[in-house]
Structure formats: C-alpha cells, structure tokens
Design an enzyme around this catalytic site. Structure first.
Site, mmCIF file in Angstrom:
data_model
loop_
_atom_site.group_PDB
_atom_site.id
_atom_site.type_symbol
_atom_site.label_atom_id
_atom_site.label_comp_id
_atom_site.label_asym_id
_atom_site.label_seq_id
_atom_site.Cartn_x
_atom_site.Cartn_y
_atom_site.Cartn_z
ATOM 1 N N HIS A 156 0.859 -1.181 0.000
ATOM 2 C CA HIS A 156 0.000 0.000 0.000
ATOM 3 C C HIS A 156 0.895 1.231 0.000
ATOM 4 C CE1 HIS A 156 -3.712 2.306 0.775
ATOM 5 N NE2 HIS A 156 -2.880 3.127 1.406
ATOM 6 N N CYS A 157 0.776 2.044 -1.034
ATOM 7 C CA CYS A 157 1.645 3.206 -1.193
ATOM 8 C C CYS A 157 0.923 4.459 -0.690
ATOM 9 C CB CYS A 157 2.035 3.381 -2.661
ATOM 10 S SG CYS A 157 3.139 4.785 -2.947
ATOM 11 N N PRO A 158 1.391 5.062 0.400
ATOM 12 C CA PRO A 158 0.732 6.283 0.888
ATOM 13 C C PRO A 158 0.941 7.477 -0.028
ATOM 14 C CG PRO A 158 2.717 5.831 2.157
ATOM 15 C CD PRO A 158 2.525 4.657 1.256
ATOM 16 N N GLY A 161 -1.805 7.042 -2.385
ATOM 17 C CA GLY A 161 -3.082 6.849 -1.707
ATOM 18 C C GLY A 161 -3.853 5.651 -2.200
ATOM 19 N N GLN A 162 -3.173 4.584 -2.583
ATOM 20 C CA GLN A 162 -3.845 3.429 -3.163
ATOM 21 C C GLN A 162 -2.984 2.193 -2.963
ATOM 22 O OE1 GLN A 162 -6.481 1.805 -3.870
ATOM 23 N NE2 GLN A 162 -7.191 2.892 -5.700
#
Length: 334
Positions: A156-158, A161-162
């Site tokens: 999950h890549c902050p 945001g996805q």
C-alpha cells in the site's frame, strides 16, 4: 474503504488526500524550474529558439508523470469481491460431536483455515480471510489500510493513496521510473544553468548567488532521485524475479523455489506486455436491495393433560425499516 467518483469510474484509496502532497512535490519544483531556470536557458540558445525545447520537454514530461500518477491511484488495483456468507461448499464437519438439548449428537461445522491449489504444477496453500469471507487467490493479501483483499498485492503506497496490485502495478512502476528521469532532467538542466553563470561571473559562488533557485533545485532533485531512483532499481529487481514487495519482505532471499518465476525475459513481458485483466467488480452497477428474510419459528406447547397442540408457525418478515419495527414493539409493550 475506497472512495468513488464519477459513478464508480474513479476509485481512490481511503488515504487519497495524500495525493495533494505528492502533486505539490512534483508541480511546485517544476513551476519554479520553468519560471526561473528554463527562462534563463532560453537566452543561452537564441538560435532557432532551441531553448524553448527545454521548456516544452519539461512541461510534456511533467504531464506524462501526472497522468501515470492518476492511472495508478484512480483505478481498481485488483480488489477481490467479498462474500456475504462463508463459502458453504468449503465447510467440513469435525469427527467429534456435540450434544444438543434433545440428546441428539450433531457434527460441528468447521471452515478450514487453508486449502491447497495448483499453480504452475506446484501445490500452493491459500488462506481464508475472515473479513472478506473468501479463500484468497494465490498472491492475494488483505490490506489493513484499504480493508480489502487485493490480487497480486505488492504494497500500500501512501504517496499515491492506493494499494499497488495486479491492475495498477505497471503504472506504478512507470510513474516511479518517470519521476526518477524527471529528477535527473531537472538536476542536469539546473547544473547546466549554474555552469553558464560561472562562465559569465567567473566563480561558482557568484553563480550560485545569481541563481539560488538552481542550487535549491539541484539539492532537491538529488535528494528525491535517491528515493525514486532506488525504488526503481528495487522494483526492476522484483520484476526480474517475478516477486512482489510483500513476498520479498516476507520470504526474502530464502524463497529459492519461486513458483511464479518464468525467467527474467518472460517476467518482464508479463508485467509490461500483457493485457490488464478486467476488474472483478462492477462499481457502476446499482446495488440491489436485499429481499426481506423470513424466519420460521416452531413453537410446541404442552397442556396439563399431556396432549400436544398443533405446531404454530410464526413467520416473521424482517424489513429494513427500523422505525416500523420499533413502533410495532412499542404497541406490543403498551
């Protein structure tokens, strides 16, 4: 949970607000570069207006990076639909029995925590997800941030945001690698501008004093190049082994028998030259209203003479209108 726009055509993660920070980190330095450094370079290439090529390339390449960012963060990463009920076909019964009130013994239902499936001729165990009530497909994992199971879950890549999964990994890698190239371009052009100023003013200190924005952009692009450049190299390594970030951090180099590894060339072709699988979900469809449930209760009443009365079937229709149910209970109590 995911955030939907345009009737389900755009799907963002629950932390989509972090996209604003990512956009600012890209757009603000590019604007500073175009209004200061690129404008100075226009005067260094007066013939045939060739200095405008630097400005046009910067703008077009920045738009390309932003489009890749949008494609990464605004699409279904590979969400696996949830079940409303546990899979009945997978329920087995333990050999031990439990006694009912009437003295009868019935087997206790049990759902296995894992089951085996075949992948490329090898047996792979898949786990049951209590939240989604499904057996996860191979390479699928449940994201704690999005609270959904994602196919070929990478991480999950902050920053976008996805979740990064089966359907947006290609765009994520292109976004990261293109961002690295943009950093290299801005770093080189800013250093080139300082070099021209050194020729005019004689010393590096006077050149830096004349264009401090060039120095700031050099430092800024150099720092972020370590981040996005290192991330690009790391994912090139993962693609060559056909491994996800989640699998690499969980198994590491000890995973010698990677059943998904088809060779370096085929691994790259799988990521970049295969069609993106369609989404398992139809987010644009209207949600159908569930039919009211009927609960049948059998009440057996014995009188004093020992004769049993006829069974009374009390069919209760459960409606979604809680107000009517509460009013009905108030009327009964009064």
């Amino acid at each position: 949970m995911q955030i939907f726009f345009c009737k389900g055509r755009l799907i963002f993660g629950p932390d989509a607000k972090s996209l604003i920070i990512t956009l600012l980190l890209i757009v603000v330095p590019v604007v500073i570069f175009c209004t200061n450094v690129a404008r100075n370079l226009l005067h260094e290439f007066p013939t045939y207006n060739s200095g405008y090529i630097i400005l046009v390339v910067t703008i077009l390449f920045t738009i390309y990076v932003l489009v890749l960012l949008f494609l990464t963060s605004a699409r279904d990463p590979g969400l696996v639909p949830r079940n409303s009920y546990p899979p009945e076909e997978e329920i087995c019964y333990e050999s031990s029995t439990s006694a009912d009130v009437g003295g009868r013994h019935t087997p206790t239902p049990r759902l296995p925590r894992t089951k085996e499936v075949s992948v490329n001729g090898f047996s792979v165990k898949v786990k049951y997800c209590d939240t989604c009530m499904i057996y996860r497909p191979p390479r699928c994992s449940h994201c704690s941030v999005c609270d959904n199971c994602v196919e070929r879950f990478d991480h999950h890549c902050p920053w976008v945001g996805q979740c990064i999964g089966l359907r947006n990994y290609r765009y994520f890698f292109l976004f990261v690698s293109s961002s690295a190239l943009l950093c290299i371009f801005i770093f080189a052009m800013s250093a080139w501008n300082v070099k021209f100023l050194m020729d005019d003013y004689g010393t590096p200190w006077k050149a830096m004093k004349e264009s401090p924005t060039s120095v700031i952009l050099i430092v800024y692009s150099f720092i972020f190049l370590w981040f996005v450049g290192g991330l690009t190299c790391f994912h090139l390594y993962l693609i060559g082994r056909n491994q996800t970030t989640y699998e690499n951090f969980r198994y590491g180099a000890a995973n010698r028998h990677n059943v998904y590894d088809q060779g370096c060339l085929k691994n790259f072709l799988e990521v970049f030259c295969t069609m993106t699988k369609p989404s398992r979900n139809n987010f644009q469809a209207y949600q159908q209203e569930e039919m009211p449930m009927r609960i049948t209760r059998e009440v057996k009443i014995d009188d004093s003479e020992g004769d049993s009365r006829t069974k009374v079937h009390d069919n209760l229709e459960i409606d979604n209108d809680l107000l009517k149910i509460s009013q009905r209970r108030d009327a009964v109590n009064s």
